[in-house]
Motif scaffolding. Structure first.
Motif, PDB file in Angstrom:
ATOM      1  N   VAL A 117       2.662   9.122   9.943  1.00 46.62           N
ATOM      2  CA  VAL A 117       3.978   8.853  10.508  1.00 46.62           C
ATOM      3  C   VAL A 117       4.765   8.010   9.506  1.00 46.62           C
ATOM      4  N   LYS A 118       5.908   8.508   9.066  1.00 42.03           N
ATOM      5  CA  LYS A 118       6.779   7.748   8.169  1.00 42.03           C
ATOM      6  C   LYS A 118       7.662   6.857   9.042  1.00 42.03           C
ATOM      7  N   VAL A 119       7.468   5.561   8.964  1.00 41.79           N
ATOM      8  CA  VAL A 119       8.146   4.614   9.863  1.00 41.79           C
ATOM      9  C   VAL A 119       9.503   4.220   9.302  1.00 41.79           C
ATOM     10  N   SER A 120       9.523   3.769   8.076  1.00 40.82           N
ATOM     11  CA  SER A 120      10.775   3.294   7.465  1.00 40.82           C
ATOM     12  C   SER A 120      11.526   4.457   6.844  1.00 40.82           C
TER      13      SER A 120
ATOM     14  N   ILE B 103      -2.025  -2.486  -2.224  1.00 37.47           N
ATOM     15  CA  ILE B 103      -2.066  -1.029  -2.300  1.00 37.47           C
ATOM     16  C   ILE B 103      -2.251  -0.606  -3.757  1.00 37.47           C
ATOM     17  N   PRO B 104      -3.132   0.369  -4.047  1.00 36.88           N
ATOM     18  CA  PRO B 104      -3.225   0.899  -5.411  1.00 36.88           C
ATOM     19  C   PRO B 104      -1.860   1.340  -5.921  1.00 36.88           C
ATOM     20  N   GLU B 105      -1.556   0.994  -7.167  1.00 40.78           N
ATOM     21  CA  GLU B 105      -0.210   1.191  -7.702  1.00 40.78           C
ATOM     22  C   GLU B 105       0.219   2.646  -7.723  1.00 40.78           C
ATOM     23  N   HIS B 106      -0.717   3.576  -7.905  1.00 39.18           N
ATOM     24  CA  HIS B 106      -0.332   4.988  -8.053  1.00 39.18           C
ATOM     25  C   HIS B 106      -0.108   5.685  -6.717  1.00 39.18           C
ATOM     26  N   LEU B 107      -0.340   4.989  -5.593  1.00 38.96           N
ATOM     27  CA  LEU B 107      -0.203   5.618  -4.288  1.00 38.96           C
ATOM     28  C   LEU B 107       1.141   5.312  -3.650  1.00 38.96           C
ATOM     29  N   SER B 108       1.669   6.293  -2.929  1.00 40.31           N
ATOM     30  CA  SER B 108       2.861   6.080  -2.111  1.00 40.31           C
ATOM     31  C   SER B 108       2.468   5.317  -0.851  1.00 40.31           C
ATOM     32  N   PHE B 109       3.453   4.848  -0.101  1.00 40.27           N
ATOM     33  CA  PHE B 109       3.156   4.183   1.166  1.00 40.27           C
ATOM     34  C   PHE B 109       2.445   5.150   2.115  1.00 40.27           C
ATOM     35  N   GLU B 110       2.893   6.414   2.147  1.00 42.39           N
ATOM     36  CA  GLU B 110       2.258   7.381   3.032  1.00 42.39           C
ATOM     37  C   GLU B 110       0.787   7.572   2.651  1.00 42.39           C
ATOM     38  N   GLU B 111       0.513   7.697   1.369  1.00 41.96           N
ATOM     39  CA  GLU B 111      -0.877   7.862   0.935  1.00 41.96           C
ATOM     40  C   GLU B 111      -1.706   6.624   1.246  1.00 41.96           C
ATOM     41  N   ALA B 112      -1.146   5.449   0.992  1.00 37.69           N
ATOM     42  CA  ALA B 112      -1.886   4.207   1.211  1.00 37.69           C
ATOM     43  C   ALA B 112      -2.177   3.962   2.683  1.00 37.69           C
ATOM     44  N   SER B 113      -1.327   4.480   3.564  1.00 42.40           N
ATOM     45  CA  SER B 113      -1.551   4.266   5.001  1.00 42.40           C
ATOM     46  C   SER B 113      -2.794   4.976   5.503  1.00 42.40           C
ATOM     47  N   THR B 114      -3.336   5.908   4.735  1.00 39.49           N
ATOM     48  CA  THR B 114      -4.514   6.648   5.168  1.00 39.49           C
ATOM     49  C   THR B 114      -5.824   5.905   4.911  1.00 39.49           C
ATOM     50  N   LEU B 115      -5.756   4.775   4.209  1.00 39.10           N
ATOM     51  CA  LEU B 115      -6.977   4.136   3.718  1.00 39.10           C
ATOM     52  C   LEU B 115      -7.711   3.238   4.721  1.00 39.10           C
ATOM     53  N   PRO B 116      -7.035   2.423   5.547  1.00 38.77           N
ATOM     54  CA  PRO B 116      -7.750   1.343   6.255  1.00 38.77           C
ATOM     55  C   PRO B 116      -8.919   1.767   7.129  1.00 38.77           C
TER      56      PRO B 116
ATOM     57  N   LEU C  10       5.132 -11.412   7.445  1.00 44.93           N
ATOM     58  CA  LEU C  10       5.827 -10.331   8.143  1.00 44.93           C
ATOM     59  C   LEU C  10       5.889  -9.126   7.219  1.00 44.93           C
ATOM     60  N   VAL C  11       5.367  -8.004   7.697  1.00 42.36           N
ATOM     61  CA  VAL C  11       5.306  -6.776   6.906  1.00 42.36           C
ATOM     62  C   VAL C  11       6.292  -5.760   7.466  1.00 42.36           C
ATOM     63  N   LYS C  12       7.119  -5.211   6.586  1.00 38.59           N
ATOM     64  CA  LYS C  12       7.932  -4.060   6.941  1.00 38.59           C
ATOM     65  C   LYS C  12       7.048  -2.827   6.827  1.00 38.59           C
ATOM     66  N   VAL C  13       6.836  -2.152   7.936  1.00 37.61           N
ATOM     67  CA  VAL C  13       5.914  -1.020   7.967  1.00 37.61           C
ATOM     68  C   VAL C  13       6.625   0.223   7.440  1.00 37.61           C
ATOM     69  N   HIS C  14       6.071   0.811   6.401  1.00 36.71           N
ATOM     70  CA  HIS C  14       6.639   2.039   5.839  1.00 36.71           C
ATOM     71  C   HIS C  14       5.949   3.296   6.364  1.00 36.71           C
ATOM     72  N   ALA C  15       4.652   3.208   6.602  1.00 38.41           N
ATOM     73  CA  ALA C  15       3.920   4.397   7.054  1.00 38.41           C
ATOM     74  C   ALA C  15       2.695   3.984   7.853  1.00 38.41           C
ATOM     75  N   VAL C  16       2.329   4.852   8.800  1.00 36.94           N
ATOM     76  CA  VAL C  16       1.141   4.667   9.646  1.00 36.94           C
ATOM     77  C   VAL C  16       0.406   6.001   9.694  1.00 36.94           C
ATOM     78  N   SER C  17      -0.898   5.977   9.501  1.00 36.15           N
ATOM     79  CA  SER C  17      -1.677   7.212   9.653  1.00 36.15           C
ATOM     80  C   SER C  17      -2.434   7.185  10.972  1.00 36.15           C
ATOM     81  N   LEU C  18      -2.656   8.379  11.523  1.00 42.58           N
ATOM     82  CA  LEU C  18      -3.359   8.512  12.788  1.00 42.58           C
ATOM     83  C   LEU C  18      -4.816   8.886  12.568  1.00 42.58           C
ATOM     84  N   GLN C  19      -5.606   8.700  13.627  1.00 38.05           N
ATOM     85  CA  GLN C  19      -7.011   9.062  13.584  1.00 38.05           C
ATOM     86  C   GLN C  19      -7.471   9.437  14.987  1.00 38.05           C
TER      87      GLN C  19
END
Length: 347
Positions: A342-345, A135-148, A37-46
């Motif tokens: 989108v910042k979820v949490s 997630i790469p350690e130097h990235l925030s949740f918002e930044e990491a959400s842009t990767l997938p 179960l993942v607590k979602v912190h951020a979601v990016s759109l496309q």
């Protein structure tokens, strides 16, 4: 923390526009042995999120969908058989949850988040542990959400194909959306020369700051393919990230070098006459390769590169979870450079 039993999530009860996005409450299903179960912190759109909401997605999608494919969050609960992860790990999920390694399969495409299966615009998401990456350690949740989606697609296009990007290559990226900006950044980090195209001089200035050696405004220079040939002294470019589709691919076939690679990723430029395309591809002995994101192993390889060069994703604007419709509107306006998040949490 106690494990929540409920989650707020967006659904699309109708698909004639993103005005249908509806915030609802749902029960969180019990975890199977291999799930987390993942607590979602951020979601990016496309772009895909827009056409899914408008009923224009050419592939399958389920009814009353939870949209969105790209998340970053933290694990808050583990299934009884999960051994490789722990509570508190910062994670993203692969776009296709069952695409682990090797070539894409038809079966794997049926596991794409936010279309054939429910996506990630939710506060809590149950996922199979095999789909996760750190997630790469130097990235925030918002930044990491842009990767997938965007970053993995760009990485697969440049490095996952039959002719891998190498230092000294010339890469042409179309536009300044998520895939193109990541392609620019990854190419520069790999020692390549980048040509960026856009209809906006403002966006091209941003591309220059990110390392683009050459820029072409395709409104003032509609024959951008000839300009790319001029820049390369007639040789042509080694890689093209083709996001325009039928509307631009014939020009791409003209701009590519002999034996170069055109990675077909999107179709944002609309329809056009492509009757000359087969002969142009043949005449250049070009490789035309469809790229639909990538595998979890490619995501892991991407993250190693991102960590090594401390690459930071380009985020144009961040919206709150309650303002998801506004985020979609902004994505649809095409004003952005890079990603809309989108910042979820709230914590």
């Amino acid at each position: 923390m106690s494990v929540p039993q409920k989650t707020r999530e967006y659904r699309l009860p109708k698909i004639d526009g993103f005005h249908n996005l509806t915030l609802t409450e749902a029960s969180i299903p019990n975890l199977k042995g291999t799930e987390v179960l993942v607590k979602v912190h951020a979601v990016s759109l496309q772009y895909r999120d827009l056409i899914v909401a408008k009923g224009q997605y050419p592939l399958s999608q389920k009814e009353n969908l939870v949209p969105g494919s790209d998340l970053a969050g933290e694990i808050i609960a583990l299934g009884s058989e999960v051994l490789d992860w722990k509570v508190g790990d910062r994670v993203s999920s692969n776009f296709y949850i069952d695409s682990i390694y090797g070539k894409m399969t038809e079966e794997a495409t049926a596991t794409g988040l936010g279309a054939p299966i429910d996506g990630v615009l939710t506060e809590y998401k149950v996922l199979p542990s095999h789909a996760l990456v750190h997630i790469p350690e130097h990235l925030s949740f918002e930044e990491a959400s842009t990767l997938p989606a965007a970053a993995v697609t760009a990485f697969n296009a440049l490095i996952g194909g039959p002719k891998q990007l190498k230092g000294g290559d010339i890469v042409l990226v179309q536009g300044t959306g998520g895939v193109s900006i990541f392609g620019l950044q990854l190419a520069v980090a790999s020692g390549a020369t980048v040509i960026a195209t856009s209809s906006s001089d403002r966006k091209l200035e941003i591309a220059k700051k990110l390392g683009a050696a050459y820029t072409i405004n395709y409104k003032t220079t509609p024959d951008w393919d000839l300009e790319a040939l001029k820049i390369t002294n007639g040789r042509g470019v080694d890689h093209i990230l083709e996001v325009g589709g039928p509307g631009t691919i014939t020009k791409s076939a003209n701009a590519i070098r002999f034996g170069g690679v055109i990675s077909v990723i999107g179709f944002v430029a609309g329809q056009a006459d492509v009757s000359e395309l087969p002969l142009r591809i043949l005449g250049k002995a070009a490789i035309v390769r469809g790229v639909i994101v990538g595998s979890r192993h490619q995501f892991e390889d991407l993250n190693r590169l991102i960590s090594a060069v401390k690459l930071r994703p380009v985020i144009d604007k961040v919206f709150s979870f309650e303002d998801v419709r506004k985020a979609y509107e902004y994505q649809d306006s095409q004003q952005h450079v890079g990603k809309v998040v989108v910042k979820v949490s709230k914590d």
